[in-house]
Design a protein around this motif. Structure first.
Motif, mmCIF file in Angstrom:
data_model
loop_
_atom_site.group_PDB
_atom_site.id
_atom_site.type_symbol
_atom_site.label_atom_id
_atom_site.label_comp_id
_atom_site.label_asym_id
_atom_site.label_seq_id
_atom_site.Cartn_x
_atom_site.Cartn_y
_atom_site.Cartn_z
ATOM 1 N N ILE A 57 0.835 -1.204 0.000
ATOM 2 C CA ILE A 57 0.000 0.000 0.000
ATOM 3 C C ILE A 57 0.870 1.254 0.000
ATOM 4 N N PHE A 58 1.929 1.255 0.829
ATOM 5 C CA PHE A 58 2.800 2.423 0.923
ATOM 6 C C PHE A 58 3.523 2.687 -0.402
ATOM 7 N N VAL A 59 4.091 1.644 -0.987
ATOM 8 C CA VAL A 59 4.832 1.814 -2.248
ATOM 9 C C VAL A 59 3.897 2.270 -3.355
ATOM 10 N N MET A 60 2.681 1.714 -3.369
ATOM 11 C CA MET A 60 1.726 2.097 -4.405
ATOM 12 C C MET A 60 1.340 3.565 -4.270
ATOM 13 N N SER A 61 1.103 4.034 -3.050
ATOM 14 C CA SER A 61 0.734 5.434 -2.859
ATOM 15 C C SER A 61 1.865 6.361 -3.273
ATOM 16 N N LYS A 62 3.104 5.995 -2.981
ATOM 17 C CA LYS A 62 4.240 6.808 -3.391
ATOM 18 C C LYS A 62 4.416 6.782 -4.904
ATOM 19 N N ALA A 63 4.155 5.628 -5.513
ATOM 20 C CA ALA A 63 4.270 5.545 -6.972
ATOM 21 C C ALA A 63 3.271 6.460 -7.659
ATOM 22 N N TYR A 64 2.047 6.517 -7.147
ATOM 23 C CA TYR A 64 1.053 7.398 -7.741
ATOM 24 C C TYR A 64 1.393 8.870 -7.537
ATOM 25 N N ALA A 65 2.172 9.167 -6.529
ATOM 26 C CA ALA A 65 2.548 10.558 -6.288
ATOM 27 C C ALA A 65 3.586 11.065 -7.279
ATOM 28 N N VAL A 66 4.364 10.140 -7.882
ATOM 29 C CA VAL A 66 5.463 10.570 -8.761
ATOM 30 C C VAL A 66 5.294 10.111 -10.205
ATOM 31 N N ILE A 67 4.396 9.151 -10.471
ATOM 32 C CA ILE A 67 4.235 8.607 -11.821
ATOM 33 C C ILE A 67 2.871 9.006 -12.349
ATOM 34 N N PRO A 68 2.779 9.497 -13.590
ATOM 35 C CA PRO A 68 1.491 9.903 -14.155
ATOM 36 C C PRO A 68 0.519 8.734 -14.239
ATOM 37 N N ASN A 69 -0.743 9.045 -14.070
ATOM 38 C CA ASN A 69 -1.794 8.034 -14.129
ATOM 39 C C ASN A 69 -2.275 7.889 -15.572
ATOM 40 N N ASN A 70 -1.521 7.083 -16.355
ATOM 41 C CA ASN A 70 -1.889 6.865 -17.750
ATOM 42 C C ASN A 70 -1.713 5.401 -18.097
ATOM 43 N N THR A 71 -1.849 5.081 -19.360
ATOM 44 C CA THR A 71 -1.797 3.679 -19.782
ATOM 45 C C THR A 71 -0.423 3.063 -19.617
ATOM 46 N N LEU A 114 -8.042 0.107 -7.543
ATOM 47 C CA LEU A 114 -8.792 1.128 -6.821
ATOM 48 C C LEU A 114 -8.593 2.517 -7.423
ATOM 49 N N TYR A 115 -7.369 2.802 -7.902
ATOM 50 C CA TYR A 115 -7.039 4.161 -8.318
ATOM 51 C C TYR A 115 -6.823 4.338 -9.817
ATOM 52 N N HIS A 116 -6.426 3.289 -10.521
ATOM 53 C CA HIS A 116 -6.011 3.475 -11.904
ATOM 54 C C HIS A 116 -7.208 3.671 -12.827
ATOM 55 N N GLU A 117 -7.053 4.558 -13.789
ATOM 56 C CA GLU A 117 -8.091 4.823 -14.786
ATOM 57 C C GLU A 117 -7.822 3.956 -16.012
#
Length: 263
Positions: free
Chosen positions: A70-84, A179-182
């Protein structure tokens, strides 16, 4: 100050020499396994040690792996764009952070805190009450009863802990992606992206960390437990010294292998 540093260096050197001696003793004791009766005794003790050191640690390993995913995933979303292309970036991020470094370190710490301490205490108590002399009196080798089960079970336990730690992290991180990815990403696609990041060298390094690290932790726990003397407080001191040495040696091993291979 220099004399204290020199004394500590000599003590560390004597510990390494003692561990190498235990390694040689374990290798020399292995031919006893060719005898069916002794092999049955070893197999029972090995399964007991493997269950206590590897399988019973699954619950705490699972909890920590879930929190880390959970921690690594939240940090990844903070620095990596949410795209394909997010899955490819995160697979690389997961491989570098979890598979290479954090997974082995946390698994080793759990093994040291949970199982190595118990082995040191058990051997220390037996040494304190001279129970090894009783084993020798009935012609039972202490090396067969204590050394070989730990020598073989600890590396296997650490390898198992590496495996299910990473598996729980993968599943937890995929749940966070869902949960978060589009956009639709399947578990198969996610695992395929992770496997593409793995190489033969990385698998070999992980196995080396488990095999060498497990042997080092197990032999160190036996060494410090066997050097308990006549005072009851020597047992707690042996556990403290053993844990300190194991943590230092295991961190040096992991960082050293990663530095030599990946940098």
């Amino acid at each position: 100050m220099l004399s204290k540093i020199g004394l500590r260096a000599r003590r560390s050197g004597s510990v390494f020499i003692g561990i190498i001696g235990l390694l040689g003793l374990a290798i020399n004791t292995c031919p006893q396994l060719l005898k069916p009766q002794r092999r049955r005794i070893f197999w029972l003790l090995f399964k007991r040690q493997l269950y206590n050191s590897g399988l019973r640690a699954a619950s705490i390993n699972t909890i920590i792996a879930m929190l880390l995913g959970i921690f690594v995933m939240s940090k990844a979303y903070a620095v990596i764009p949410n795209n394909t292309q997010f899955i490819d970036y995160y697979a690389q991020f997961f491989n570098i952070v979890v598979n290479r470094e954090i997974g082995p370190l946390i698994s080793g710490i759990i093994l040291i805190a949970r199982s190595a301490s118990a082995v040191t205490a058990e051997v220390g108590q037996m040494q304190l009450y001279r129970q090894f002399d009783a084993l020798s009196a009935v012609h039972m080798s202490p090396a067969l009863v204590f050394l070989l089960p730990v020598f073989f079970a600890f590396p296997v336990s650490l390898m198992l802990m590496f495996f299910y730690f990473n598996m729980i992290c993968v599943l937890t991180s995929f749940a966070m992606i869902e949960l978060y990815h589009e956009g639709g990403i399947t578990l198969v696609d996610y695992i395929r992206a992770l496997l593409q990041q793995l190489t033969v060298v990385e698998v070999a390094v992980s196995m080396a960390k488990a095999m060498v690290g497990g042997c080092l932790i197990g032999l160190a726990s036996l060494y410090f437990g066997y050097h308990v003397e006549d005072r009851f407080t020597d047992v707690s001191r042996a556990i403290s010294n053993s844990n300190t040495f194991q943590l230092f040696a295991f961190f040096v091993l992991n960082i050293g292998l990663s530095y030599l291979v990946y940098l």
